[in-house]
Design a protein around this motif. Structure first.
Motif, PDB file in Angstrom:
ATOM      1  N   ILE A   1      -5.402  -3.247  11.203  1.00 59.65           N
ATOM      2  CA  ILE A   1      -6.715  -2.839  11.457  1.00 59.65           C
ATOM      3  C   ILE A   1      -7.195  -2.619  10.369  1.00 59.65           C
ATOM      4  CG2 ILE A   1      -7.922  -1.187  12.696  1.00 59.65           C
ATOM      5  CD1 ILE A   1      -5.904  -0.900  14.740  1.00 59.65           C
ATOM      6  N   THR A   2      -6.491  -2.043   9.128  1.00 64.78           N
ATOM      7  CA  THR A   2      -6.978  -1.766   8.000  1.00 64.78           C
ATOM      8  C   THR A   2      -6.132  -2.114   7.052  1.00 64.78           C
ATOM      9  OG1 THR A   2      -7.631  -0.100   6.499  1.00 64.78           O
ATOM     10  CG2 THR A   2      -5.885   0.474   7.836  1.00 64.78           C
ATOM     11  N   ASN A   3      -6.575  -2.385   5.614  1.00 64.96           N
ATOM     12  CA  ASN A   3      -5.580  -3.085   4.837  1.00 64.96           C
ATOM     13  C   ASN A   3      -5.493  -2.037   3.580  1.00 64.96           C
ATOM     14  OD1 ASN A   3      -8.321  -3.261   3.641  1.00 64.96           O
ATOM     15  ND2 ASN A   3      -7.984  -5.414   3.114  1.00 64.96           N
TER      16      ASN A   3
ATOM     17  N   ARG B   1     -10.648   4.321  -2.345  1.00 65.73           N
ATOM     18  CA  ARG B   1     -11.256   3.449  -1.333  1.00 65.73           C
ATOM     19  C   ARG B   1     -11.815   2.143  -1.481  1.00 65.73           C
ATOM     20  NH1 ARG B   1      -7.992   5.826   2.051  1.00 65.73           N
ATOM     21  NH2 ARG B   1      -6.891   5.451  -0.100  1.00 65.73           N
TER      22      ARG B   1
ATOM     23  N   PRO C   1      -2.745   2.119  11.935  1.00 67.40           N
ATOM     24  CA  PRO C   1      -3.403   0.915  11.790  1.00 67.40           C
ATOM     25  C   PRO C   1      -3.388   0.134  10.568  1.00 67.40           C
ATOM     26  CG  PRO C   1      -4.676   2.938  12.228  1.00 67.40           C
ATOM     27  CD  PRO C   1      -3.037   3.331  12.140  1.00 67.40           C
ATOM     28  N   LEU C   2      -2.671   0.639   9.502  1.00 65.39           N
ATOM     29  CA  LEU C   2      -1.935  -0.285   8.444  1.00 65.39           C
ATOM     30  C   LEU C   2      -0.915  -1.198   9.042  1.00 65.39           C
ATOM     31  CD1 LEU C   2      -2.206  -0.696   5.272  1.00 65.39           C
ATOM     32  CD2 LEU C   2      -0.289   0.880   5.132  1.00 65.39           C
TER      33      LEU C   2
ATOM     34  N   PRO D   1      -4.027   5.174   4.235  1.00 68.78           N
ATOM     35  CA  PRO D   1      -4.715   6.486   4.620  1.00 68.78           C
ATOM     36  C   PRO D   1      -4.676   7.468   3.572  1.00 68.78           C
ATOM     37  CG  PRO D   1      -2.875   6.281   5.893  1.00 68.78           C
ATOM     38  CD  PRO D   1      -2.956   4.972   5.130  1.00 68.78           C
TER      39      PRO D   1
ATOM     40  N   GLU E   1       0.960  -1.315   0.032  1.00 74.68           N
ATOM     41  CA  GLU E   1       0.017  -0.044  -0.029  1.00 74.68           C
ATOM     42  C   GLU E   1       0.960   1.109  -0.091  1.00 74.68           C
ATOM     43  OE1 GLU E   1      -3.577   0.522   0.122  1.00 74.68           O
ATOM     44  OE2 GLU E   1      -3.527  -1.613  -0.495  1.00 74.68           O
TER      45      GLU E   1
END
Length: 337
Positions: free
Chosen positions: A200-202, A225, A195-196, A205, A163
């Motif tokens: 927690i998120t994939n 998104r 968070p990445l 931001p 990412e």
């Protein structure tokens, strides 16, 4: 220029002129370890920014690393850099602060493809399948670099993500990890990527990243998104030598070509930026429109400032020149004599 432009400081005092490049990695590692030891002894939190001399050319390694790699002087420099990083990590473990210390290892640019040794050997590094290299504006070979982050017990182990993130995120990450208040009177370009890193998120931001060369945007990265694709719209490309992906020494912003029509790439499946997406690509117009709106919003938020690189600002002023041991202008760090 060696005597006038090669100085090593400790705090505000010149301790070496010119710098002895062979063995500098050892001295940097030693200073860093001593700094951490003193901080732990005094029960003080610390921030250590260690800007290694490797693998920036000139590639001068200590004797024990000469010829150690089959990849020439550049490989030797990587071996010595790896040794230096190892000394820092060993010290964290020995001081029992590894679980309370965030380590972030990365680079500020990709390999310098035009950099050659006196015998034509590669001294500037290798960027794999990525297009171009250092100083080439917005092409990924110059700006897309790996980052390795270690914080045992706080972020996921053995996790790999492609990412898009930014070195500007480091400011936000330090603020989040230390609990420092973020400034309220300015817009931060960085984002919180914890968070990445924690799973927690994939998704990054960053919805958009603007790739500058000097004060001009050469490309824009767009991470929608939804889905898993990242797109890149390229406005300017380096004016490469025919049949190559390099310039004479460094491309620079002045040698970039303004494209008649911006090129859109899916850098998820085409990281080498070889095949621009056709206008018939599903959602092509929507992608371009989203990027154009983001660029307009971004430019409207910029406060103009005076360039620090005007001739008036960068001209050499001999009366400001620092030195040690005048008029010899030469000294050796007594700590490492």
């Amino acid at each position: 220029m060696k005597l006038l432009n090669s100085m090593l400081y400790r705090d505000r005092l010149i301790v070496e002129q010119p710098i002895r490049l062979p063995g500098l990695t050892h001295r940097l590692a030693q200073e860093a370890v001593e700094f951490m030891e003193e901080s732990v002894m005094e029960s003080k939190p610390f921030f250590l920014y260690l800007a290694w001399s490797h693998t920036h050319t000139f590639l001068a390694t200590a004797k024990e690393f000469e010829g150690k790699s089959r990849h020439g002087r550049y490989g030797d420099a990587v071996e010595e850099l790896d040794w230096g990083v190892g000394k820092i990590l060993e010290a964290l473990d020995r001081l029992s602060i590894e679980n309370n210390t965030l380590v972030y290892f990365t680079s500020d640019n990709g390999g310098h493809l035009e950099e050659k040794g006196v015998n034509g050997e590669v001294d500037g590094g290798y960027n794999g399948i990525l297009l171009g290299g250092k100083g080439h504006g917005g092409v990924d070979g110059g700006i897309r670099v790996p980052g390795i982050i270690r914080w045992p017990g706080h972020i996921s182990q053995n996790m790999i993500t492609d990412e898009p993130t930014s070195l500007m995120d480091f400011y936000n990450m330090v603020g989040m990890t230390t609990g420092a208040a973020q400034p309220e009177n300015m817009t931060l370009d960085g984002e919180n990527i914890l968070p990445l890193l924690n799973g927690i998120t994939n998704i990054s931001p960053h919805k958009f990243l603007f790739h500058y060369c000097g004060d001009e945007i050469h490309a824009v990265r767009y991470r929608p998104r939804t889905g898993s694709k990242t797109y890149k719209l390229v406005y300017k490309m380096p004016d490469y030598l025919p049949g190559t992906n390099r310039c004479h020494f460094i491309c620079g912003c002045h040698s970039a070509l303004v494209l008649e029509k911006p090129l859109l790439f899916d850098v998820t499946s085409d990281p080498g930026e070889k095949s621009p997406l056709p206008s018939s690509y599903p959602g092509y117009s929507d992608i371009l429109e989203a990027i154009r709106e983001a660029v307009a919003k971004h430019k409207s938020s910029i406060v103009p400032v005076e360039s620090q690189f005007t001739a008036r600002n960068i001209v050499w002023r001999p009366h400001w020149q620092d030195y040690c041991n005048f008029p010899k202008c030469s000294c050796t760090d007594p700590k490492y004599a």
